[in-house]
Each structure stands twice: as structure tokens, then as C-alpha cells.
Design a protein around this motif. Structure first.
Motif, mmCIF file in Angstrom:
data_model
loop_
_atom_site.group_PDB
_atom_site.id
_atom_site.type_symbol
_atom_site.label_atom_id
_atom_site.label_comp_id
_atom_site.label_asym_id
_atom_site.label_seq_id
_atom_site.Cartn_x
_atom_site.Cartn_y
_atom_site.Cartn_z
ATOM 1 N N ILE A 277 0.854 -1.198 0.000
ATOM 2 C CA ILE A 277 0.000 0.000 0.000
ATOM 3 C C ILE A 277 0.892 1.252 0.000
ATOM 4 O O ILE A 277 0.700 2.188 -0.766
ATOM 5 C CB ILE A 277 -0.942 0.003 1.236
ATOM 6 N N GLU A 278 1.946 1.220 0.861
ATOM 7 C CA GLU A 278 2.879 2.368 0.921
ATOM 8 C C GLU A 278 3.547 2.612 -0.420
ATOM 9 O O GLU A 278 3.845 3.744 -0.788
ATOM 10 C CB GLU A 278 3.967 2.111 1.965
ATOM 11 N N LEU A 279 3.782 1.516 -1.157
ATOM 12 C CA LEU A 279 4.446 1.653 -2.463
ATOM 13 C C LEU A 279 3.466 2.006 -3.580
ATOM 14 O O LEU A 279 3.838 2.042 -4.752
ATOM 15 C CB LEU A 279 5.191 0.360 -2.811
ATOM 16 N N GLY A 280 2.203 2.206 -3.227
ATOM 17 C CA GLY A 280 1.247 2.691 -4.226
ATOM 18 C C GLY A 280 0.356 1.626 -4.835
ATOM 19 O O GLY A 280 -0.387 1.903 -5.789
ATOM 20 N N ALA A 281 0.409 0.395 -4.310
ATOM 21 C CA ALA A 281 -0.464 -0.648 -4.856
ATOM 22 C C ALA A 281 -1.925 -0.343 -4.504
ATOM 23 O O ALA A 281 -2.215 0.193 -3.439
ATOM 24 C CB ALA A 281 -0.062 -2.003 -4.292
ATOM 25 N N GLU A 282 -2.818 -0.703 -5.430
ATOM 26 C CA GLU A 282 -4.257 -0.489 -5.197
ATOM 27 C C GLU A 282 -5.011 -1.771 -5.495
ATOM 28 O O GLU A 282 -4.544 -2.602 -6.286
ATOM 29 C CB GLU A 282 -4.787 0.611 -6.132
ATOM 30 N N GLY A 283 -6.170 -1.919 -4.898
ATOM 31 C CA GLY A 283 -7.036 -3.085 -5.186
ATOM 32 C C GLY A 283 -6.332 -4.395 -4.942
ATOM 33 O O GLY A 283 -6.387 -5.326 -5.754
ATOM 34 N N ILE A 284 -5.672 -4.525 -3.778
ATOM 35 C CA ILE A 284 -4.938 -5.767 -3.482
ATOM 36 C C ILE A 284 -5.929 -6.890 -3.158
ATOM 37 O O ILE A 284 -6.833 -6.705 -2.337
ATOM 38 C CB ILE A 284 -3.979 -5.554 -2.288
ATOM 39 N N VAL A 285 -5.772 -8.025 -3.822
ATOM 40 C CA VAL A 285 -6.628 -9.186 -3.546
ATOM 41 C C VAL A 285 -5.731 -10.345 -3.119
ATOM 42 O O VAL A 285 -4.791 -10.704 -3.816
ATOM 43 C CB VAL A 285 -7.416 -9.613 -4.812
ATOM 44 N N GLU A 286 -6.028 -10.907 -1.930
ATOM 45 C CA GLU A 286 -5.317 -12.120 -1.492
ATOM 46 C C GLU A 286 -6.296 -13.278 -1.619
ATOM 47 O O GLU A 286 -7.424 -13.190 -1.179
ATOM 48 C CB GLU A 286 -4.886 -11.962 -0.031
ATOM 49 N N TYR A 287 -5.866 -14.379 -2.257
ATOM 50 C CA TYR A 287 -6.787 -15.498 -2.462
ATOM 51 C C TYR A 287 -6.114 -16.835 -2.150
ATOM 52 O O TYR A 287 -4.906 -16.989 -2.316
ATOM 53 C CB TYR A 287 -7.361 -15.478 -3.894
#
Ligand SMILES: Nc1ncnc2c1ncn2[C@@H]1O[C@H](COP(=O)(O)OP(=O)(O)OP(=O)(O)O)[C@@H](O)[C@H]1O
Ligand SMILES: O=P(O)(O)OC[C@H]1O[C@H](OP(=O)(O)OP(=O)(O)O)[C@H](O)[C@@H]1O
Ligand SMILES: [Mg+2]
Length: 294
Positions: A277-287
């Protein structure tokens, strides 16, 4: 019309490995169901039939040919000196996905420091052949006696030492036992009958089972992770993400943005996600994952 004859008869381990084996097959894609007290499971694949027998006996019946292939511990293949094909390692036990060890143990307070100190003394074990060989190879004249189980309880009253299997180590701790030596490392294996392995149709099916069981184990404790990211940030994200063979980076319809995908140990997710998130990732999905097939 009678049911088609199954291609393979599987030997499945009753006992310690039973539940973890059923769970592994389920992840690999086969549902094995048993009714209580029944040793004849039903498997949702018309090419497969199986029987649950004690892990100690699986390798004997694979060698004999009643089973085309089977799952059992390497310890019992070795103990029975079974002439079978070792198809692949499947490293899972009763409670973990680790190897187990057969260890020579004495009470914490015992004077015994090395195997030689057991000359003339009594040792109890379930694994008679392996333990007798171990002492014979070292020229130590210890008296090895068979134990039907609950072996830990026998020291120091009935015997001076035991050779027993340890997986998590909790039984050794609970009984104040000290390890003197490790005799054998063991893990579950898929083994096959030699004639079945020489039959192309049977071998192909056994290899498919091996691939999918290994794939299911590979996926254990791993999760998939995907996210959207500005292209300029990919290198920074790559630096903190482990990946099996590089990250998957796919373009998005939005200019300069991409989708990034990888597989990580589940236990790393809670540390990695805030950093992403800090590095700018968006819409993270863990599956969750069922299989990873290489
Ligand atoms: N913690 C464990 N304890 C015993 N066996 C284990 C353990 N983890 C894995 N195994 C494997 O399971 C097999 C032993 O199963 P087996 O059915 O012979 O005995 P068991 O399950 O210990 O039965 P019992 O409960 O009657 O002692 C061996 O191949 C062994 O390597
Ligand atoms: O290192 P741990 O995770 O504690 O596992 C090892 C224990 O499991 C086995 O016992 P089992 O349940 O087979 O009973 P048994 O002694 O009657 O065979 C083994 O004989 C140890 O007692
Ligand atoms: Mg046991």
C-alpha cells in the motif's frame, strides 16, 4: 450394466496419516469418502478404487500387487524391505508438512550419553528390523524388544531406552525424554508396484496423481496476491515480493497502469500488504490456492 473395472487400486494409510491423506487428495481434486468402520472408501473417479490398511502394511501389498500404488511412510518401506518403485516424496505427516524422525531416547536423568552406553541394556521399539540393524552395524549388544505402542511410558521402568517416531516433539517433552541419536528421517511417499509402473496406462495415471498431490502440497500455506500498480512502481514492488519465476505483470486499459500477480507464503501477507500500500499498490486481492504445478 456392471461398473467399469477401475484402472488403479490405491493403498491408503489408516491411522496417523489417514485424515491428512484425505485432506490432501481433496485439495488435489479427488474426494475420498469413508463411512465409519469401513475400510472401502468411495473415490469420485471411476478409474480409481482404494482400500485403507495400516501404514505398516501398505508397502507389502504394493509389492505383492494387490495395490497398484499406495501412500505410506518411508520408514515402513525400509522396515519391510519392500521392492517397490518410490514415485515421489509427499512431505506431510499427521500434524505438519515436515519430515518425522525415528530417535533413540532415554530419560533426561539417564547416564546414557551415546548408543554404546546401551550395551547389555534393553531398548523398546515398533521398528524392530531397523533398530536391530542399527545396533548390529555398530557392534553394540543391546536387547531390542517389540513395542505395540505407547512406547514412551516404558522408560525407565521396563526398558532403558526407546526408539520412537517424533514429529512435533511434544511427546518427548511430555515424557521428559532426551534424544541420544537419530536413526532415520522419514516422510510420506507415493510408491508403486513394479509391474503397474511398467504398464503405460497405469503409469500415466500414477504420474498424474503424483503431480496433483505434489501440487496440492506446494500450495500449502501459500496464497495468491494480485494488485494494480503504476508502471513506474513495478521495480520497487518487485524488490519486496518473492516470486516463483518473476512477477506476472500485465497491462491495464488505463495508460501507465498494470496488474501484478504473485504467490507468497500466507504468513508473509500481513507484513507485505501494508508495505505494498505504501508503495502505491491499489485493489490488493489475497486469495487461497489449491495447487501449484510446476
Ligand atoms: N506423529 C506421528 N506419529 C506416528 N506416525 C506418524 C506420525 N507422523 C507421521 N507418521 C507416519 O505414519 C505412519 C504410522 O502410521 P501407523 O498407522 O503405522 O501407526 P499409527 O498411526 O501411529 O497407529 P497407532 O495410533 O495405532 O500407533 C508411519 O509411516 C509414520 O512415519
Ligand atoms: O512428536 P509428536 O508430534 O508428539 O509425535 C510423536 C508421537 O506420535 C506417535 O504416537 P501415536 O499417536 O502413534 O501413539 P502410539 O505411541 O500408541 O503409537 C509416536 O509414537 C509418538 O508418541
Ligand atoms: Mg503409533
Amino acid at each position: 450394466m456392471s461398473a467399469p473395472t477401475p484402472l488403479l487400486m490405491l493403498g491408503l494409510p489408516k491411522g496417523s496419516l489417514e485424515e491428512s491423506t484425505k485432506t490432501l487428495f481433496a485439495k488435489a481434486g479427488w474426494k475420498i469418502t469413508t463411512s465409519s468402520r469401513s475400510y472401502r472408501p468411495s473415490i469420485d473417479d471411476s478409474e480409481l478404487d482404494g482400500r485403507f490398511v495400516r501404514a505398516q502394511e501398505v508397502s507389502r501389498y504394493v509389492e505383492h500387487g494387490f495395490f497398484d500404488c499406495g501412500l505410506t511412510g518411508y520408514d515402513w518401506v525400509q522396515e519391510n524391505e519392500s521392492d517397490v518403485v518410490e514415485v515421489c516424496d509427499l512431505i506431510y505427516s499427521r500434524a505438519s508438512t515436515l519430515k518425522s524422525r525415528w530417535v533413540l531416547c532415554v530419560p533426561e536423568a539417564s547416564d546414557v550419553q551415546k548408543p554404546e552406553d546401551l550395551a547389555g541394556k534393553r531398548v523398546a521399539t515398533e521398528l524392530m528390523g531397523t533398530v536391530k540393524r542399527y545396533f548390529a552395524e555398530r557392534g553394540i549388544d543391546a536387547k531390542v524388544e517389540f513395542s505395540w505402542g505407547a512406547t514412551e511410558v516404558k522408560v525407565p521402568d521396563l526398558v532403558d531406552a526407546i526408539v520412537d517416531i517424533t514429529e512435533t516433539g511434544s511427546s518427548l517433552r511430555a515424557n521428559n525424554l532426551r534424544i541420544v541419536d537419530t536413526l532415520l528421517e522419514t516422510n510420506t511417499k507415493l510408491i508403486a508396484n513394479k509391474a503397474s509402473w511398467a504398464n503405460p496406462a497405469k503409469r500415466k495415471k500414477i504420474e498424474t496423481i503424483a503431480m496433483l498431490l505434489q501440487g496440492a502440497l506446494q500450495a500449502d500455506n501459500k496464497v495468491g496476491l494480485k494488485m494494480n500498480l503504476e508502471r513506474s512502481r513495478v521495480d520497487a514492488v518487485q524488490a519486496i515480493l518473492p516470486a516463483m519465476r518473476g512477477l506476472t505483470v500485465a497491462p491495464l486499459t488505463v495508460a501507465d497502469w498494470c496488474a501484478v500477480e504473485t504467490v507468497i507464503p500466507e504468513s508473509d501477507a500481513r507484513e507485505l500488504i501494508p508495505k505494498l500500500i505504501e508503495l502505491g499498490a491499489e485493489g490488493i486481492v489475497e486469495y487461497p490456492l489449491n495447487k501449484i504445478v510446476h
